[in-house]
Scaffold this motif. Structure first.
Motif, mmCIF file in Angstrom:
data_model
loop_
_atom_site.group_PDB
_atom_site.id
_atom_site.type_symbol
_atom_site.label_atom_id
_atom_site.label_comp_id
_atom_site.label_asym_id
_atom_site.label_seq_id
_atom_site.Cartn_x
_atom_site.Cartn_y
_atom_site.Cartn_z
ATOM 1 N N TYR A 130 40.674 64.886 -31.013
ATOM 2 C CA TYR A 130 41.834 64.980 -30.130
ATOM 3 C C TYR A 130 42.711 66.192 -30.432
ATOM 4 C CZ TYR A 130 40.613 60.176 -29.001
ATOM 5 O OH TYR A 130 39.942 59.045 -28.606
ATOM 6 N N ARG A 131 42.401 66.902 -31.499
ATOM 7 C CA ARG A 131 43.229 68.021 -31.928
ATOM 8 C C ARG A 131 44.681 67.579 -32.083
ATOM 9 N NH1 ARG A 131 40.861 71.062 -34.690
ATOM 10 N NH2 ARG A 131 42.492 72.636 -34.405
ATOM 11 N N GLN A 132 44.839 66.379 -32.605
ATOM 12 C CA GLN A 132 46.156 65.831 -32.915
ATOM 13 C C GLN A 132 46.216 65.477 -34.391
ATOM 14 O OE1 GLN A 132 47.222 62.505 -30.452
ATOM 15 N NE2 GLN A 132 47.968 63.805 -28.804
ATOM 16 N N THR A 133 47.419 65.540 -34.940
ATOM 17 C CA THR A 133 47.681 65.155 -36.323
ATOM 18 C C THR A 133 48.655 63.994 -36.331
ATOM 19 O OG1 THR A 133 47.325 67.403 -37.157
ATOM 20 C CG2 THR A 133 48.645 65.924 -38.531
ATOM 21 N N THR A 176 42.035 53.077 -25.686
ATOM 22 C CA THR A 176 42.608 53.932 -26.720
ATOM 23 C C THR A 176 42.277 55.400 -26.458
ATOM 24 O OG1 THR A 176 42.427 52.152 -28.353
ATOM 25 C CG2 THR A 176 42.655 54.378 -29.197
ATOM 26 N N ASP A 177 41.038 55.665 -26.086
ATOM 27 C CA ASP A 177 40.616 57.043 -25.812
ATOM 28 C C ASP A 177 41.360 57.618 -24.616
ATOM 29 O OD1 ASP A 177 38.845 59.319 -26.300
ATOM 30 O OD2 ASP A 177 37.860 58.744 -24.433
ATOM 31 N N PHE A 178 41.522 56.825 -23.571
ATOM 32 C CA PHE A 178 42.248 57.291 -22.379
ATOM 33 C C PHE A 178 43.687 57.655 -22.726
ATOM 34 C CE2 PHE A 178 45.176 56.249 -18.924
ATOM 35 C CZ PHE A 178 44.733 57.127 -17.937
ATOM 36 N N LEU A 179 44.362 56.768 -23.464
ATOM 37 C CA LEU A 179 45.753 57.045 -23.823
ATOM 38 C C LEU A 179 45.855 58.296 -24.697
ATOM 39 C CD1 LEU A 179 47.058 53.445 -24.599
ATOM 40 C CD2 LEU A 179 47.730 54.903 -22.679
ATOM 41 N N ALA A 180 44.948 58.418 -25.678
ATOM 42 C CA ALA A 180 44.997 59.575 -26.570
ATOM 43 C C ALA A 180 44.748 60.879 -25.821
ATOM 44 C CB ALA A 180 43.981 59.404 -27.699
ATOM 45 N N ARG A 181 43.760 60.891 -24.941
ATOM 46 C CA ARG A 181 43.458 62.113 -24.192
ATOM 47 C C ARG A 181 44.570 62.466 -23.220
ATOM 48 N NH1 ARG A 181 37.572 63.512 -23.739
ATOM 49 N NH2 ARG A 181 36.389 62.010 -24.994
ATOM 50 N N SER A 182 45.283 61.461 -22.696
ATOM 51 C CA SER A 182 46.294 61.729 -21.668
ATOM 52 C C SER A 182 47.413 62.623 -22.186
ATOM 53 C CB SER A 182 46.865 60.410 -21.139
ATOM 54 O OG SER A 182 47.732 59.800 -22.085
ATOM 55 N N PHE A 183 47.628 62.645 -23.506
ATOM 56 C CA PHE A 183 48.689 63.486 -24.049
ATOM 57 C C PHE A 183 48.272 64.950 -24.119
ATOM 58 C CE2 PHE A 183 49.671 59.253 -25.700
ATOM 59 C CZ PHE A 183 50.975 59.146 -25.266
ATOM 60 N N THR A 184 46.984 65.227 -23.924
ATOM 61 C CA THR A 184 46.523 66.613 -23.919
ATOM 62 C C THR A 184 46.413 67.168 -22.503
ATOM 63 O OG1 THR A 184 44.149 66.059 -23.813
ATOM 64 C CG2 THR A 184 45.187 66.107 -25.999
ATOM 65 N N TRP A 185 46.553 66.294 -21.509
ATOM 66 C CA TRP A 185 46.450 66.758 -20.119
ATOM 67 C C TRP A 185 47.729 67.457 -19.697
ATOM 68 C CZ3 TRP A 185 44.536 61.309 -18.278
ATOM 69 C CH2 TRP A 185 43.220 61.124 -18.734
ATOM 70 N N GLN A 186 47.576 68.615 -19.071
ATOM 71 C CA GLN A 186 48.728 69.376 -18.597
ATOM 72 C C GLN A 186 48.869 69.328 -17.077
ATOM 73 O OE1 GLN A 186 50.835 70.647 -20.876
ATOM 74 N NE2 GLN A 186 49.445 69.727 -22.400
ATOM 75 N N TRP A 187 48.191 68.387 -16.465
ATOM 76 C CA TRP A 187 48.214 68.312 -15.012
ATOM 77 C C TRP A 187 49.592 67.908 -14.515
ATOM 78 C CZ3 TRP A 187 43.591 64.471 -15.306
ATOM 79 C CH2 TRP A 187 42.482 65.128 -15.828
ATOM 80 N N PRO A 188 50.029 68.430 -13.376
ATOM 81 C CA PRO A 188 51.311 68.005 -12.795
ATOM 82 C C PRO A 188 51.275 66.512 -12.466
ATOM 83 C CG PRO A 188 50.495 70.004 -11.734
ATOM 84 C CD PRO A 188 49.388 69.502 -12.595
ATOM 85 N N GLY A 189 52.335 65.819 -12.810
ATOM 86 C CA GLY A 189 52.468 64.419 -12.431
ATOM 87 C C GLY A 189 51.933 63.421 -13.425
ATOM 88 N N VAL A 190 51.267 63.877 -14.526
ATOM 89 C CA VAL A 190 50.713 62.930 -15.500
ATOM 90 C C VAL A 190 51.819 62.112 -16.151
ATOM 91 C CG1 VAL A 190 49.545 62.730 -17.721
ATOM 92 C CG2 VAL A 190 48.600 64.216 -15.962
ATOM 93 N N SER A 191 52.895 62.788 -16.569
ATOM 94 C CA SER A 191 54.009 62.080 -17.196
ATOM 95 C C SER A 191 54.655 61.098 -16.228
ATOM 96 C CB SER A 191 55.040 63.087 -17.711
ATOM 97 O OG SER A 191 56.143 62.440 -18.286
ATOM 98 N N ALA A 192 54.828 61.537 -14.967
ATOM 99 C CA ALA A 192 55.427 60.649 -13.969
ATOM 100 C C ALA A 192 54.545 59.427 -13.724
ATOM 101 C CB ALA A 192 55.653 61.408 -12.661
ATOM 102 N N LEU A 193 53.221 59.635 -13.696
ATOM 103 C CA LEU A 193 52.306 58.517 -13.462
ATOM 104 C C LEU A 193 52.370 57.521 -14.612
ATOM 105 C CD1 LEU A 193 50.092 57.353 -11.633
ATOM 106 C CD2 LEU A 193 48.430 58.684 -12.941
ATOM 107 N N ARG A 194 52.438 58.023 -15.860
ATOM 108 C CA ARG A 194 52.549 57.134 -17.009
ATOM 109 C C ARG A 194 53.860 56.346 -16.944
ATOM 110 N NH1 ARG A 194 52.846 60.645 -21.039
ATOM 111 N NH2 ARG A 194 50.614 60.998 -21.128
#
Length: 396
Positions: free
Chosen positions: A193-196, A352-370
């Motif tokens: 995930y390139r997350q720490t 778990t994988d979906f939630l983790a990957r969603s923080f790397t998405w830069q698409w418009p509206g992802v935050s609003a959808l969450r």
């Protein structure tokens, strides 16, 4: 071969391995069980401060085994999930849910707790003592091989060979020694995930008793897990390639965290030294491979966003022993374990994988959808209760 009379090797004396060994010793009274671990028996595991978050289902398994340290554990009575930045939401949600949040409460779900938090050593030490007591009562059937590192497990047509300095044959080997993502050999399903995750403890003023917090931010999830009055365990996930935590001093970290978490969490006034761990998904496609079974982190290492790694391992252990105690054939029992555990296991991995990957998405509206999803979930009590049951007991 009757499962009740098997020669069983359990590799790994962490919570999942010890739970499996204890369950098997009690539910398979004719089985011969050997527990292996590289850690010497005299090593004082009780001082290990790593934080464990257990679901109610896991607590019930440990209570049944008589190893639950209730006096040391901090019950989770409620979970507050929210998104850091207020998100404009469409339609009827706009006036009321500008700061999307979900509150799950044990009282509302009619359970004594949603789960509990305690230190690794506080759990493993009594489990290890309980196992050693079992060995002392029945040394002809049960054995401990602490200080014995297993170099390899070789499949045989009707069993396995375990190499721990001396090669020995067993009917079944269960590998429960997983380690952390950065140190593992890569399995069939892998994603970095390139997350720490920065983990430690914080001191707070005004922390509600028994309340856990999960906060979604633009950089990743952050969580506070209750440890008692004014104390909480911290899990703070950020991008590895643009880490905003590493260069901060304690005062700066406290200031940032007070901005990250909602006012309901109280105010952070102190912080321990933090340790960093790389985060990724590393999973086997199957739990069972011939007469070798993997459970816990040996089967799947997950992002901590949903806090389900150890809980999956304990459910794996419980189901494996249940099938071995009921079925008349080892291989049939293992096939049923694979079939029965797949929906819970892969459902948890997928979420778990979906939630983790969603923080790397830069698409418009992802935050609003969450944010919209959180707001909708808060309004739909049946859906919220379904989610709570899934987190407490897994998919049944």
């Amino acid at each position: 071969m009757s499962p009740s009379k098997i020669e069983l090797a359990v590799i790994g004396a962490g919570p999942a391995g010890l739970a499996l060994a204890l369950l098997a010793a009690r539910e398979l009274p004719e089985a011969r069980i050997t527990l292996f671990d590289a850690r010497p028996l005299e090593a004082d595991v009780s001082q290990d401060p790593r934080t464990l978050a257990l679901s109610l289902g896991s607590v019930q398994i440990l209570q049944r085994l008589g190893v639950w340290p209730a006096a040391q554990a901090q019950p989770i009575l409620s979970v507050h999930v929210s998104q850091q930045t207020p998100t404009p939401l469409p339609g009827p949600f706009l006036p009321r849910y500008r700061d999307p949040q979900v509150l799950i409460e044990a009282q509302r779900e009619r359970v004594p707790m949603l789960g509990a938090v305690l230190a690794y050593g506080q759990l493993v030490a009594p489990m290890q003592r309980a196992w050693q007591d079992e060995v002392a009562r029945d040394p002809g059937r049960l054995a401990s091989r602490f200080g014995s590192k297993v170099a390899g497990v070789k499949p045989l047509p009707d069993g396995v060979e375990v190499d721990a300095g001396i090669v020995e044959r067993y009917d079944l080997a269960v590998i429960a020694e997983g380690g952390v993502f950065a140190d593992q050999a890569r399995k069939s399903v892998v994603h970095d995930y390139r997350q720490t995750a920065w983990v430690g403890q914080v001191e707070l003023r005004g922390l509600p008793p028994g309340m856990a917090f999960e906060r979604f931010t633009s950089q990743g999830p952050a969580a506070l897990l209750p440890l008692g009055p004014g104390r909480a365990a911290l899990v703070w996930c950020v991008p590895t390639d643009d880490d905003p935590v590493r260069e901060l001093d304690d005062a700066q970290r406290i200031a940032v965290l007070n901005h990250v978490f909602p006012p309901q969490a109280g105010r952070i006034v102190g912080i321990s030294p933090l340790k960093a761990f790389a985060l990724g998904l590393n999973a086997e496609r199957r739990l069972v491979d011939g007469r070798t079974v993997r459970i816990g982190n040996a089967a799947q290492t997950l992002h901590p966003v949903a806090g389900q790694g150890l809980n999956l391992g304990l459910r794996d252990a419980y189901e494996l022993v249940r099938r071995l105690s009921r079925d008349a054939d080892v291989d049939a029992a293992l096939r049923r374990v694979e079939q029965h555990r797949a929906p819970d296991r892969w459902g948890t991995i997928a979420v778990t994988d979906f939630l983790a990957r969603s923080f790397t998405w830069q698409w418009p509206g992802v935050s609003a959808l969450r944010g919209w999803g959180l707001a909708a979930l808060q309004r739909l009590q049946p859906a919220k209760s379904l989610l709570a049951r899934q987190m407490m007991f897994g998919r049944r």
